[in-house]
Design an enzyme around this catalytic site. Structure first.
Site, PDB file in Angstrom:
ATOM      1  N   TYR A  69       3.504   4.907 -19.616  1.00 13.09           N
ATOM      2  CA  TYR A  69       3.450   6.246 -18.731  1.00 13.09           C
ATOM      3  C   TYR A  69       2.173   6.868 -18.950  1.00 13.09           C
ATOM      4  O   TYR A  69       1.765   7.266 -20.358  1.00 13.09           O
ATOM      5  CB  TYR A  69       4.635   7.136 -18.914  1.00 13.09           C
ATOM      6  CG  TYR A  69       5.498   6.986 -17.686  1.00 13.09           C
ATOM      7  CD1 TYR A  69       4.768   7.520 -16.296  1.00 13.09           C
ATOM      8  CD2 TYR A  69       6.592   6.621 -17.505  1.00 13.09           C
ATOM      9  CE1 TYR A  69       5.458   7.395 -15.329  1.00 13.09           C
ATOM     10  CE2 TYR A  69       7.619   6.625 -16.340  1.00 13.09           C
ATOM     11  CZ  TYR A  69       6.738   7.028 -15.340  1.00 13.09           C
ATOM     12  OH  TYR A  69       7.634   6.997 -14.205  1.00 13.09           O
ATOM     13  N   GLU A  71       0.482   9.405 -16.504  1.00 15.75           N
ATOM     14  CA  GLU A  71       0.490  10.502 -15.457  1.00 15.75           C
ATOM     15  C   GLU A  71      -0.925  11.229 -15.940  1.00 15.75           C
ATOM     16  O   GLU A  71      -0.886  11.655 -17.051  1.00 15.75           O
ATOM     17  CB  GLU A  71       1.497  11.413 -15.331  1.00 15.75           C
ATOM     18  CG  GLU A  71       2.760  10.639 -14.520  1.00 15.75           C
ATOM     19  CD  GLU A  71       3.957  11.367 -14.109  1.00 15.75           C
ATOM     20  OE1 GLU A  71       3.974  12.543 -14.717  1.00 15.75           O
ATOM     21  OE2 GLU A  71       4.873  10.984 -13.361  1.00 15.75           O
ATOM     22  N   ASP A 215     -12.644   2.261   5.368  1.00 12.16           N
ATOM     23  CA  ASP A 215     -11.678   1.399   4.748  1.00 12.16           C
ATOM     24  C   ASP A 215     -12.127   0.007   4.529  1.00 12.16           C
ATOM     25  O   ASP A 215     -12.184  -0.635   5.646  1.00 12.16           O
ATOM     26  CB  ASP A 215     -10.315   1.623   5.703  1.00 12.16           C
ATOM     27  CG  ASP A 215      -9.184   0.855   4.894  1.00 12.16           C
ATOM     28  OD1 ASP A 215      -9.427  -0.174   3.977  1.00 12.16           O
ATOM     29  OD2 ASP A 215      -8.014   0.745   5.637  1.00 12.16           O
ATOM     30  N   THR A 241      -8.913  -2.447  -1.151  1.00  8.98           N
ATOM     31  CA  THR A 241      -7.839  -3.308  -1.666  1.00  8.98           C
ATOM     32  C   THR A 241      -8.599  -3.998  -2.828  1.00  8.98           C
ATOM     33  O   THR A 241      -9.521  -4.684  -2.658  1.00  8.98           O
ATOM     34  CB  THR A 241      -7.029  -4.197  -0.780  1.00  8.98           C
ATOM     35  OG1 THR A 241      -7.917  -4.821   0.187  1.00  8.98           O
ATOM     36  CG2 THR A 241      -6.178  -3.305  -0.075  1.00  8.98           C
ATOM     37  N   LYS A 244      -7.957  -8.787  -1.781  1.00  7.42           N
ATOM     38  CA  LYS A 244      -8.200  -9.553  -0.762  1.00  7.42           C
ATOM     39  C   LYS A 244      -9.666 -10.211  -1.195  1.00  7.42           C
ATOM     40  O   LYS A 244      -9.661 -11.002  -2.375  1.00  7.42           O
ATOM     41  CB  LYS A 244      -8.404  -8.440   0.404  1.00  7.42           C
ATOM     42  CG  LYS A 244      -7.071  -7.819   0.913  1.00  7.42           C
ATOM     43  CD  LYS A 244      -7.180  -7.257   2.061  1.00  7.42           C
ATOM     44  CE  LYS A 244      -5.716  -6.497   2.508  1.00  7.42           C
ATOM     45  NZ  LYS A 244      -5.723  -5.463   3.637  1.00  7.42           N
ATOM     46  N   ARG A 250      -3.231  -7.096  -7.099  1.00  7.08           N
ATOM     47  CA  ARG A 250      -2.539  -6.179  -5.904  1.00  7.08           C
ATOM     48  C   ARG A 250      -2.719  -4.785  -6.173  1.00  7.08           C
ATOM     49  O   ARG A 250      -2.475  -4.286  -7.360  1.00  7.08           O
ATOM     50  CB  ARG A 250      -1.286  -6.405  -5.467  1.00  7.08           C
ATOM     51  CG  ARG A 250      -0.883  -7.845  -5.453  1.00  7.08           C
ATOM     52  CD  ARG A 250       0.253  -7.887  -4.418  1.00  7.08           C
ATOM     53  NE  ARG A 250       0.102  -7.676  -3.292  1.00  7.08           N
ATOM     54  CZ  ARG A 250      -0.520  -8.228  -2.428  1.00  7.08           C
ATOM     55  NH1 ARG A 250      -0.707  -9.602  -2.746  1.00  7.08           N
ATOM     56  NH2 ARG A 250      -0.845  -8.066  -1.216  1.00  7.08           N
TER      57      ARG A 250
HETATM   58  C1  LIG Z   1      -4.883  -4.703   3.857  1.00  5.07           C
HETATM   59  C2  LIG Z   1      -5.343  -3.432   4.177  1.00  5.07           C
HETATM   60  C3  LIG Z   1      -4.871  -2.239   3.784  1.00  5.07           C
HETATM   61  C4  LIG Z   1      -3.664  -1.807   3.031  1.00  5.07           C
HETATM   62  O1  LIG Z   1      -3.470  -2.508   1.905  1.00  5.07           O
HETATM   63  P1  LIG Z   1      -2.158  -2.878   1.213  1.00  5.07           P
HETATM   64  O2  LIG Z   1      -2.526  -3.000  -0.291  1.00  5.07           O
HETATM   65  O3  LIG Z   1      -1.130  -3.781   1.852  1.00  5.07           O
HETATM   66  O4  LIG Z   1      -1.353  -1.316   1.436  1.00  5.07           O
HETATM   67  C5  LIG Z   1      -5.340  -1.243   4.414  1.00  5.07           C
HETATM   68  N1  LIG Z   1      -6.466  -1.172   5.244  1.00  5.07           N
HETATM   69  C6  LIG Z   1      -7.082  -2.237   6.011  1.00  5.07           C
HETATM   70  C7  LIG Z   1      -8.202  -2.230   6.727  1.00  5.07           C
HETATM   71  C8  LIG Z   1      -6.164  -3.601   5.368  1.00  5.07           C
HETATM   72  O5  LIG Z   1      -6.942  -4.347   5.756  1.00  5.07           O
END
Ligand SMILES: *Cc1c(COP(=O)(O)O)cnc(C)c1O
Length: 428
Positions: A69, A71, A215, A241, A244, A250
């Site tokens: 933990y 936090e 994003d 993320t 990807k 993840r």
């Molecule tokens: C995949 C994605 C997310 C979210 O990612 P998670 O890990 O699935 O919550 C947010 N924004 C965009 C543009 C994405 O492609």
């Protein structure tokens, strides 16, 4: 499954029964882990948001850091015994800041969605208006879907792509921004096959006095390799993320300007999350370390080459592609050009061992569970070593499988060919 966690030496070394390897401790769970390995190894993952992690990343995720933990943030935790995990978080933060030349990084988000939630919570008030990419044009759920927290708490308006070109219409974004005067403009998408011009977005945001949030969940790996425009100099905050194109565990990360760092950190914890996943943060550090190597640039270069080649070959075979091609790691196929819905194409390709996801395309008349498109990405197959010559084979299989959608025997035969092919490209 020689590369998998169950044989991790640190686990196997423990003398107590609590220290049995997974294979012995829980045959049922072990079977699931093994079956997923088999599934990934014997088919081709063409989902644009997936990748094959390195062994080092997976090992980091199976370490004792999962027990801890922590936090708070390094040097300011609510728990004792954090001196080791502090080093993991500092390592991840230092590496990711170097990778993206960022002033501040928060590596604690459990996912991309939670990274975005923290950004909104830090920089917006409930009810604020936000201009973001329309979900039907490639935007993400966290960009204002009515059932998502973003759509519940904030007033989202969408901008889209030009229906003819399939590309973001920056003039339309500017017009909408001038009319709406939003508190924030969001750039970034889940299904957009072209480079995004963050500099122009940033100009528009400054002109109308809006905050600018990027994003970059999808192209983050390409940005790290300097193969896609870089949002960091233009944006107040950038989220991505790590699983990807970044090819890590993840999770999510937020980068931001100095002036927002306190607000972002406190919005993430205690605002949005409790204890961070320290084993995943260690794995993020490993992935960021991999991304700092020259081999990562080579990898991302090949990802783009493979996507471009796949697009060319599909066009030659009479497929229509949204925007006519790609600048990044994915193509968006209009399946109507072959007389299928996205749902039917996904099913046919799945039976042939080619995993894709159905996807709405701009102006799609179908519902999200049906769609007219499929999104096809090259990050995972490139991690397995596929290059242009092999991409030609993949394009052929895609075409054959979609044509054979009602012919179970033919689809099974293609899956056999894919399985044989995959033997030469083992998982990392
Ligand atoms: C995949 C994605 C997310 C979210 O990612 P998670 O890990 O699935 O919550 C947010 N924004 C965009 C543009 C994405 O492609």
């Amino acid at each position: 499954m020689s590369n998998s966690n169950p044989q991790h030496p640190m686990v196997a070394a423990s003398p107590s029964t609590h220290g049995q390897p997974l294979a012995e401790a829980d045959a049922e769970a072990f079977r699931i882990a093994q079956d997923e390995y088999e599934r990934e190894a014997t088919g081709l993952e063409l989902i644009a948001s997936e990748n094959h992690t390195s062994r080092a990343v997976r090992e980091a995720m199976s370490t004792y850091l999962t027990n801890k933990y922590a936090e708070g943030y390094p040097g300011a935790r609510y728990y004792g015994g954090c001196e080791v995990v502090d080093r993991a978080e500092d390592l991840a933060r230092t590496r990711v800041k170097q990778l993206f030349s960022a002033v501040h990084a928060n590596v604690q988000p459990h996912s991309g969605a939670q990274a975005n939630q923290a950004v909104y919570q830090a920089l917006l008030q409930h009810g604020d208006s936000v201009l973001a990419m329309d979900l039907n044009h490639g935007g993400h759920l966290t960009h204002g879907h009515p059932k998502n927290f973003s759509g519940v708490f904030f007033k989202f308006t969408g901008y889209g792509v030009n229906p003819e070109t399939g590309r973001i219409d920056y003039d339309l974004v500017r017009t909408k921004a001038r009319e709406l005067r939003p508190r924030m403009i969001v750039a970034g998408a889940s299904a957009y096959p072209r480079a995004i011009d963050f500099a122009t977005f940033g100009e528009i945001a400054r002109e109308v006095g809006a905050l600018f949030f990027v994003d970059m969940a999808h192209p983050a790996g390409l940005v790290a390799a300097k193969l896609h425009p870089d949002p960091v100099p233009h944006a107040d905050a950038v989220s991505f993320t790590t699983h990807k194109t970044m090819r890590g565990p993840r999770g999510g990360t937020v980068l931001c300007k100095e002036e927002h760092k306190k607000k972002i950190d406190s919005a993430l914890f205690p605002g949005v999350q409790g204890g961070p996943l320290m084993h995943v943060i260690l794995a993020k550090a490993v992935a960021f370390g991999e991304a700092l190597q020259p081999s990562f640039v080579q990898y991302q270069t090949q990802v783009k080459k493979n996507a471009a080649r796949l697009g060319e070959r599909l066009l030659e075979r009479g497929f229509r592609l949204v925007s006519g091609g790609t600048d990044n790691h994915m193509v968006l196929v209009d399946c109507r050009s072959k007389g299928l819905t996205g749902k039917d194409a996904e099913a046919a390709l799945g039976k042939a061992g080619l995993t894709v996801n159905k996807n709405l395309i701009p102006g799609d008349p179908e519902k999200p569970m049906v769609t007219s498109g499929v999104r096809i990405g090259t990050p995972a197959i490139t991690s397995r070593g596929l290059k242009e010559a092999e991409i030609d084979r993949v394009a052929q299989w895609i075409d054959e499988a979609m044509a054979a959608r009602n012919d179970e025997a033919r689809l099974a035969k293609i899956h056999g060919e894919v399985r044989d092919f995959c033997r030469a490209y083992p998982l990392p």
